[in-house]
Each structure stands twice: as structure tokens, then as C-alpha cells.
Design a protein around this motif. Structure first.
Motif, PDB file in Angstrom:
ATOM      1  N   ARG A 123      68.790  35.720  25.501  1.00  0.00           N
ATOM      2  CA  ARG A 123      68.720  35.181  26.863  1.00  0.00           C
ATOM      3  C   ARG A 123      68.087  33.794  26.852  1.00  0.00           C
ATOM      4  O   ARG A 123      68.563  32.872  27.526  1.00  0.00           O
ATOM      5  N   TRP A 124      67.008  33.633  26.068  1.00  0.00           N
ATOM      6  CA  TRP A 124      66.346  32.325  25.985  1.00  0.00           C
ATOM      7  C   TRP A 124      67.260  31.288  25.338  1.00  0.00           C
ATOM      8  O   TRP A 124      67.287  30.130  25.755  1.00  0.00           O
ATOM      9  N   ILE A 125      68.007  31.695  24.312  1.00  0.00           N
ATOM     10  CA  ILE A 125      68.933  30.772  23.657  1.00  0.00           C
ATOM     11  C   ILE A 125      70.011  30.315  24.630  1.00  0.00           C
ATOM     12  O   ILE A 125      70.350  29.129  24.705  1.00  0.00           O
ATOM     13  N   HIS A 126      70.553  31.247  25.397  1.00  0.00           N
ATOM     14  CA  HIS A 126      71.595  30.896  26.361  1.00  0.00           C
ATOM     15  C   HIS A 126      71.045  29.990  27.463  1.00  0.00           C
ATOM     16  O   HIS A 126      71.717  29.049  27.904  1.00  0.00           O
ATOM     17  N   ARG A 127      69.814  30.253  27.885  1.00  0.00           N
ATOM     18  CA  ARG A 127      69.214  29.398  28.909  1.00  0.00           C
ATOM     19  C   ARG A 127      68.955  27.992  28.387  1.00  0.00           C
ATOM     20  O   ARG A 127      68.920  27.035  29.160  1.00  0.00           O
ATOM     21  N   ALA A 128      68.769  27.868  27.080  1.00  0.00           N
ATOM     22  CA  ALA A 128      68.565  26.548  26.479  1.00  0.00           C
ATOM     23  C   ALA A 128      69.864  25.766  26.365  1.00  0.00           C
ATOM     24  O   ALA A 128      69.845  24.594  25.959  1.00  0.00           O
ATOM     25  N   GLY A 129      70.978  26.391  26.701  1.00  0.00           N
ATOM     26  CA  GLY A 129      72.258  25.698  26.700  1.00  0.00           C
ATOM     27  C   GLY A 129      73.171  26.048  25.551  1.00  0.00           C
ATOM     28  O   GLY A 129      74.304  25.544  25.488  1.00  0.00           O
TER      29      GLY A 129
END
Length: 391
Positions: A123-129
């Protein structure tokens, strides 16, 4: 017996044991209840797919072995050892990943396992773009390659500078790198390696007072964080228990234990009960068959250096690392958690099981060269295995 003959004997023993393990696997596939996979002893399927990219891995292995044979890592500064070790491990992991094409670098789009850590990281990776599977996979591969320098740091602290430098080819060209590429399990292995390195740093006789305490707490925090990714990981904490007692720093166990409880307590406040998750992780696979098959996976994933390490376990001051990992393997088997997929679940244990491969042939004896014959044989086995397993 000469060093070369001893190394050849270690290779012969590994080949014999690996052959016996594969034969047992064949019997399990033929006579056991359904194992839940078509590629026993591993999970997945077999699909031979060798192509032009298959040549890359042998080239990387040949370069690393050639550099080690010339003793280059014995002469350069320690920061250069760590940097080049990371690059060697990264190139080896990437080369194995692309044996079957670019699909080997595709990272997971989501994760539905029991522990919350993998889902949160994605989730954090996806939020980072980073939303594309290739971008996620490359990021996870780059992070997973940090396993090499972190293990070297711990081995240098626990075993000595020469042993760590000569251990570099063993850990950089390890067969288990197959499961590091584009894998959240590689991230878990990195957390555990950082935990062991922090504990080794904290228990060093040069560290006392607040510095030692901070290092021990950091090791515990890392262990607790790793436990949010895998239910098998906490067993690796036994390596620090052994290390602290061996160095007469037993009080550090309290600080590391308290540190490990913090992430677990936070997760429980947020709604995840670690013990309940552990109990829910049982699968409907024949545990007795998979318990034995998992040992065959261990032999293949750790490579021939495992035999040399087990043979010389008593000759190294780094024995707590090996004993801790061995106890973790045994505990997961006896607890019924070895039900297939240990090539991923045990990724955190594999590097520590081979740390004695560069130990002296007798206690306090002269340093031995890196077991490059064993390293090369393990690398060759990894290339064949990668070509046979479907991505």
C-alpha cells in the motif's frame, strides 16, 4: 586431507543428500495425499524455458568467482567490500530472475496473506506512485539485495574480518537468490539480517551502557517488525539469545525482548492479534510429508556450502547464527508450519546456515580460502532450477 579434497568431499555429500531428497520427493508425489503443488519439493509448476537470457547468470557467477579467486576482496577496504557485495548479489538475483523472461521481475500487485506487513508495504509503495508490477518488482529486488552486505556486517562482527570477506561469494551467489527477486520475502530476510547485525553490534565488547542498550532495543524492534510479515521469523531471535550468552551479555536479552513486543503490541491495538493469526495459518497439506520434503528444499536452496558449514560449526565463533537458524528450521517443522513454500518462508534462515563455510578446519586454525568449488556448483544448480521452475 588437503583442502581441495575436503571441498570435493563436501560437494559429494551434498549431491548424495540432494539426490536422496529428490528421490523422497518423487515417492511423496507418487504415494502421499495431494501435496498442493505440481513442482514438489517447491510450490509452483515445472516449465523448462531456457533462452538467451539464461547465459547472463553464468556470466555473473563466473565474474564473482574469478574476482574471489584472485583475492581482490581480501585487499580492498571494508566499505568497498560491502558495496561490491551488494552489487554482486543484486546482479546475481536479477540474472536469475530473467532466466524465464521479464516476468521474473514482476512484483506482487497485492497480498492476501495472514500477517499485515506485506499488504501495508504494498500500500505504501503504491501511494508513493509505483503501481506497475515491474517497478514494484525492481524496487523489491533492490531492497532484497541488501541482504548480502547486512549478513557480511554480522559475520564480520561475529566471525572476523577475513572470514566475512571470504564468505562474500557464498552469500552473493547463493541459490536461494531465486526467491529474492521481486519478493516481499526478500524484504523480510533483510529485516532479519538487520536484526542480527544490530544484535551483534550491541553485544560487541566495545559497546557498553546506552549504546549497547540502544542496539539491543533496535534489534528487538526489527525482529518485531519482521514478525508482522512471517510467522516463522520470531524463531530467528534464538540466534541473538545464543550470541548474548556466548558474549556474556545476557541482560541484553531483556531489552531485545521488550523491543520485539512493541510492533506486536501496536498491531494488536490496531486489530491484528499475532497469535490468532499464527493459529489461522494452518493449511490443508500433509504436514508429515511436507516436513521431510522441506529438508530437501533446504539442501537445494542453501547449496553445497551448507555441508561445509555444518561440518565446521564448532570451529567458528559465529556458531550462534547457525544454531539459531537451525533451531528456527527445526521449530517450524515440529510446529507443523512446514507445509510447502519454505523456499520463501525460510529465506530468512538460509544465509545463517552457511556462515561456517569459511571457518577454519580446526578451532583457532588458520583461515581457509573461500569454497569456490561449492559456490560454483551451487550457482550452477540455481541456474538449472530457475530454468525449470515456471515464473
Amino acid at each position: 586431507m588437503s583442502e581441495a579434497r575436503v571441498t570435493r568431499w563436501d560437494l559429494f555429500v551434498w549431491l548424495a543428500l540432494a539426490g536422496a531428497g529428490l528421490a523422497f520427493t518423487w515417492l511423496a508425489v507418487r504415494f502421499a495425499s495431494p501435496l498442493g503443488t505440481d513442482a514438489a519439493p517447491f510450490l509452483g509448476t515445472y516449465q523448462w524455458n531456457a533462452g538467451p537470457a539464461t547465459v547472463l547468470a553464468p556470466v555473473v557467477a563466473a565474474v564473482v568467482i574469478s574476482v574471489a579467486a584472485r583475492g581482490w576482496w581480501d585487499r580492498v577496504s571494508w566499505p568497498i567490500v560491502l558495496l561490491t557485495g551488494y552489487l554482486a548479489g543484486l546482479m546475481w538475483t536479477l540474472a536469475l530472475a530473467v532466466v524465464n523472461g521479464a516476468e521474473g521481475l514482476y512484483g506482487p500487485a497485492n497480498h492476501t496473506g495472514e500477517p499485515p506487513g506485506p499488504a501495508l508495504v504494498l500500500r505504501w509503495i503504491h501511494r508513493a506512485g509505483l503501481t506497475g508490477p515491474l517497478a514494484v518488482g525492481l524496487l523489491l529486488t533492490a531492497v532484497g539485495a541488501l541482504l548480502v552486505p547486512l549478513v557480511l556486517v554480522a559475520v564480520r562482527n561475529g566471525c572476523g574480518d577475513v572470514e566475512a570477506r571470504r564468505y562474500l561469494p557464498v552469500v552473493a551467489l547463493a541459490p536461494y537468490a531465486i526467491w529474492v527477486a521481486a519478493s516481499l520475502d526478500g524484504l523480510v530476510a533483510v529485516l532479519v539480517a538487520a536484526m542480527v547485525a544490530a544484535g551483534a553490534w550491541a553485544s560487541d565488547h566495545r559497546r557498553t551502557g546506552p549504546k549497547a542498550g540502544a542496539g539491543a532495543i533496535t534489534a528487538g524492534l526489527l525482529l518485531g517488525m519482521a514478525a508482522m510479515f512471517s510467522f516463522a521469523v520470531p524463531w530467528m531471535g534464538f540466534s541473538l539469545v545464543c550470541l548474548y550468552f556466548a558474549r556474556r551479555r545476557a541482560a541484553l536479552n531483556i531489552l531485545t525482548g521488550l523491543g520485539a513486543l512493541v510492533p506486536v503490541a501496536v498491531a494488536q491495538v490496531l486489530g491484528f492479534r499475532w497469535v490468532d493469526g499464527l493459529l489461522a495459518a494452518q493449511r490443508e497439506r500433509p504436514v508429515l510429508w511436507w516436513g521431510a520434503i522441506s529438508l530437501a528444499v533446504l539442501l537445494l536452496a542453501a547449496g553445497p556450502a551448507l555441508v561445509a558449514s555444518l561440518r565446521k560449526m564448532r570451529n567458528t565463533p559465529g556458531w550462534p547464527f547457525l544454531v539459531g537458524a537451525g533451531a528456527a528450521v527445526l521449530s517450524t517443522v515440529l510446529a507443523g508450519l512446514a507445509r510447502g513454500g519454505v523456499e520463501h518462508a525460510w529465506l530468512t534462515f538460509f544465509p545463517w546456515l552457511t556462515v561456517a563455510a569459511t571457518a577454519p578446519e580446526r578451532q583457532a586454525g588458520p583461515p581457509v580460502p573461500s569454497p569456490l568449488l561449492l559456490v560454483g556448483a551451487g550457482a550452477a544448480a540455481a541456474v538449472v532450477l530457475r530454468a525449470a521452475l515456471a515464473p
